[in-house]
Design an enzyme around this catalytic site. Structure first.
Site, short mmCIF file in Angstrom:
data_model
loop_
_atom_site.label_atom_id
_atom_site.label_comp_id
_atom_site.label_asym_id
_atom_site.label_seq_id
_atom_site.Cartn_x
_atom_site.Cartn_y
_atom_site.Cartn_z
N GLY A 154 0.79 -1.23 0.00
CA GLY A 154 0.00 0.00 0.00
C GLY A 154 0.82 1.28 0.00
N GLY A 193 2.56 2.48 -2.49
CA GLY A 193 2.51 3.20 -3.77
C GLY A 193 3.39 2.61 -4.86
CE LYS A 194 5.14 -3.08 -3.30
NZ LYS A 194 4.41 -2.71 -2.06
CB SER A 195 0.65 -0.88 -8.14
OG SER A 195 0.98 -2.16 -7.70
CE1 TYR A 196 -1.69 7.34 -8.32
CE2 TYR A 196 0.57 8.16 -8.48
CZ TYR A 196 -0.79 8.36 -8.60
OH TYR A 196 -1.27 9.59 -9.01
CG ASP A 256 3.73 -3.45 -9.37
OD1 ASP A 256 4.17 -3.07 -8.27
OD2 ASP A 256 2.53 -3.34 -9.70
N GLY A 263 2.53 -6.78 -2.53
CA GLY A 263 2.45 -6.25 -1.18
C GLY A 263 2.75 -7.38 -0.20
N1 LIG Z 1 2.03 9.16 -5.52
C1 LIG Z 1 0.75 8.91 -5.28
N2 LIG Z 1 -0.16 9.88 -5.47
C2 LIG Z 1 -1.46 9.64 -5.23
N3 LIG Z 1 -1.95 8.46 -4.77
C3 LIG Z 1 -1.08 7.47 -4.56
C4 LIG Z 1 0.31 7.65 -4.80
N4 LIG Z 1 0.94 6.49 -4.50
C5 LIG Z 1 -0.03 5.64 -4.11
N5 LIG Z 1 -1.22 6.21 -4.13
C6 LIG Z 1 -2.49 5.57 -3.75
O1 LIG Z 1 -2.23 4.70 -2.64
C7 LIG Z 1 -2.91 3.46 -2.77
C8 LIG Z 1 -1.92 2.29 -2.67
O2 LIG Z 1 -0.99 2.37 -3.74
P1 LIG Z 1 -0.47 1.10 -4.52
O3 LIG Z 1 -1.56 0.17 -4.86
O4 LIG Z 1 0.35 1.62 -5.61
O5 LIG Z 1 0.43 0.41 -3.40
P2 LIG Z 1 1.36 -0.88 -3.54
O6 LIG Z 1 2.61 -0.58 -2.80
O7 LIG Z 1 1.50 -1.29 -4.94
O8 LIG Z 1 0.51 -1.94 -2.76
P3 LIG Z 1 0.64 -3.55 -2.80
O9 LIG Z 1 2.05 -3.87 -2.52
O10 LIG Z 1 -0.25 -3.99 -1.69
O11 LIG Z 1 0.19 -3.99 -4.14
C9 LIG Z 1 -3.63 3.50 -4.10
O12 LIG Z 1 -4.98 3.83 -3.86
C10 LIG Z 1 -2.99 4.64 -4.86
O13 LIG Z 1 -3.88 5.30 -5.70
#
Ligand SMILES: Nc1ncnc2c1ncn2[C@@H]1O[C@H](COP(=O)(O)OP(=O)(O)OP(=O)(O)O)[C@@H](O)[C@H]1O
Length: 506
Positions: free
Chosen positions: A111, A113-116, A258, A261
């Site tokens: 959560g 923000g990696k996938s973002y 990517d 989590g």
């Molecule tokens: N730079 C950013 N700006 C705005 N929103 C963000 C940003 N980074 C992340 N988010 C928001 O935070 C939430 C979690 O981000 P994300 O899914 O990318 O996390 P993750 O690290 O990939 O999670 P996981 O490892 O569980 O897959 C999402 O709703 C995303 O829209």
């Protein structure tokens, strides 16, 4: 070969709904490339780290009707998706065009923000789609008729330590998953991974959508669409140049990762901790602290095995670390920053995997550009008065000298090309000669064996005839000669067997 450190960036996201609801406090501050983590709840204390980039994406943004996030004004420090690509992501196609293998992977708590950053959400396109777009923009801008490009896509996920081909529907996959292999020619690769040729951004988009639909997805505590598997996109870009009827190939493999989590999932935690261990061991190696005989634990997980070339190998590598701003995640964030700090120390030895024809062609092209620059963009025409056609301040004598030098260099390059071709043909001839010789010996052996069998058969026939007429002494003679012949055949074959088993050539 050039030594290149792994490039490391950190990005902090906005508070999510849950954090907002809990009146979260931000524990991250950034100034230029430096990130500071403050322990606002009073614990381990603060830490300051300097990376290649520290991207502030926590606040200072506005959202338009389509949901696109951009800095709210000219003074805002907010790093949007465009900034991340322009500063960091663009290094991927830049390096690929130079001919390097490249890898960009995200790292961080679930959560964070990696996938973002990697994939993006809605109109906020992440590094993966923007890189794909950029590749085809560059290809479209190529006007060199001697050059064309080949692009293929492969996509996989690592779930429960099994590699699954995402371009194959789950029902049609082979049980047990795919294996990571290593060869001198291909380096680290996934055996039997589907590769599809693509000729436009839209074609990649369709494939990525297909692959994404085949992923293993579930939700976690922090992130409703959390990926439960490490997702990897492999783009193979080959620049093909035709020169003097020959093709030169410059391949580059781009690996974009990517990761999953990690919250509450033992298998995923395992692959993340394997990644941390590899990074630590490589950082120790770079600072001379690795114990004698200690190996880099690449084989502890499929993810680290796949990233072997990216970490401590021959690729140009970028790591983007996503962190949560909330003080409630202090420990995880600190651990991410410490891991990122160690990753900075890793040294890769990036190599261009270019074939000799491509090398010669590039030399020739560079030489041409040098000549053009020297002549002030006037080309190589020798007419046009003492200054060679106006505009250039190169004297006629100097011009002639440059042209002569240029001709000599071209001749040298052509000679090298001819020599390379001659060497190739000589190697082909030698291969054919060895094959012919092998065939000749084989035939000789077959003739010998056939002759022995014939003799044996005639002795057996003679024996039968003698026995029919009751001439036992003649039959005995036939039996003895047949026995000798059989012995000779057995000796001959067992000699051959021993010689071959010992690696000898007859
Ligand atoms: N730079 C950013 N700006 C705005 N929103 C963000 C940003 N980074 C992340 N988010 C928001 O935070 C939430 C979690 O981000 P994300 O899914 O990318 O996390 P993750 O690290 O990939 O999670 P996981 O490892 O569980 O897959 C999402 O709703 C995303 O829209």
């Amino acid at each position: 070969m050039s030594d290149s450190a792994v490039r490391v960036a950190v990005r902090v996201r906005p508070f999510n709904q849950r954090e907002k609801g809990l009146d979260a406090v931000c524990c991250i501050a950034m100034a230029g490339p430096t990130t500071t983590i403050n322990d606002v709840d009073g614990g381990t204390g603060e830490g300051t780290f300097t990376f290649d980039y520290s991207f502030w994406s926590h606040d200072g943004f506005s959202v338009n009707d389509e949901g696109l996030l951009t800095p709210e004004d000219g003074n805002s420090p907010y790093a949007d998706q465009k900034k991340i690509f322009d500063c960091l992501g663009v290094e991927v196609p830049n390096n690929a065009w130079t001919g390097y293998h490249c890898c960009l992977f995200a790292y961080g708590q679930t959560g964070a923000g990696k996938s973002y950053s990697m994939v993006g959400f809605g109109p906020n396109k992440g590094i993966i789609p923007t890189t794909c777009e950029d590749i085809f923009r560059r290809i479209g801008e190529n006007h060199d008729p001697a050059k064309h490009f080949e692009v293929t896509i492969g996509m996989l996920e690592i779930y429960n330590e099994k590699i699954q081909d995402l371009l194959i529907h789950p029902n049609q996959r082979t049980k047990g998953g795919l294996e990571v292999r290593e060869s001198k020619q291909l380096g680290i690769y996934v055996q039997d991974l589907t590769k599809r040729a693509v000729n436009s951004y839209e074609a990649i988009e369709d494939l990525v959508d297909e692959g994404m639909a085949n992923r293993t997805i579930a939700s976690t505590h922090m992130n409703a669409t959390s990926s439960r598997a490490n997702t990897v996109l492999i783009i193979e870009l080959t620049q093909v140049t035709t020169y003097a009827g020959k093709e030169g190939r410059k391949p580059s493999v781009i690996t974009l990762v990517d990761p999953a989590g990690s919250e509450k999932d033992e298998q995923i935690n395992k692959s993340m901790s394997a990644l941390r261990n590899v990074i630590s061991a490589l950082a120790d190696k770079a600072s001379g602290k690795l114990k004698k005989g200690q190996l880099i634990p690449y084989r502890d997980s499929k993810l680290t095995r796949l990233l072997q070339n990216a970490l401590g190998g021959s690729s140009k590598t970028i790591m983007i670390c996503a962190v949560s701003p909330a003080s409630s995640n202090y420990e995880e964030t600190l651990s991410t920053l410490q891991c990122a700090d160690r990753a900075k120390k890793i040294k890769n030895h990036a190599e261009i995997d270019e074939d000799p024809t491509e090398k010669l062609f590039n030399l020739l092209k560079k030489e041409n550009e040098r000549l053009k620059a020297l002549l002030g963009g006037q080309g190589v025409a020798t007419g046009g008065g003492p200054n060679g056609g106006g505009g250039s301040d190169v004297s006629e004598t100097e011009r002639m000298r440059i042209v002569e030098d240029h001709k000599k260099e071209i001749a040298a390059i052509e000679k090298a090309l001819e020599e390379e071709e001659a060497a190739k043909q000589a190697a082909e001839r030698a291969k054919k000669a060895a094959r012919d010789e092998g065939l000749r010996r084989f035939r000789q052996e077959m003739d010998r064996i056939r002759a022995l069998i014939q003799t044996l058969e005639s002795q057996v026939a003679g024996n039968d005839a003698s026995l029919t007429v009751g001439d036992l002494s003649v039959a005995e003679g036939h039996t003895r000669r047949g026995g000798d012949c059989l012995k000779e055949a057995v000796n001959y074959l067992s000699n051959k067997h021993t010689t071959h088993a010992g690696g000898g050539v007859r």
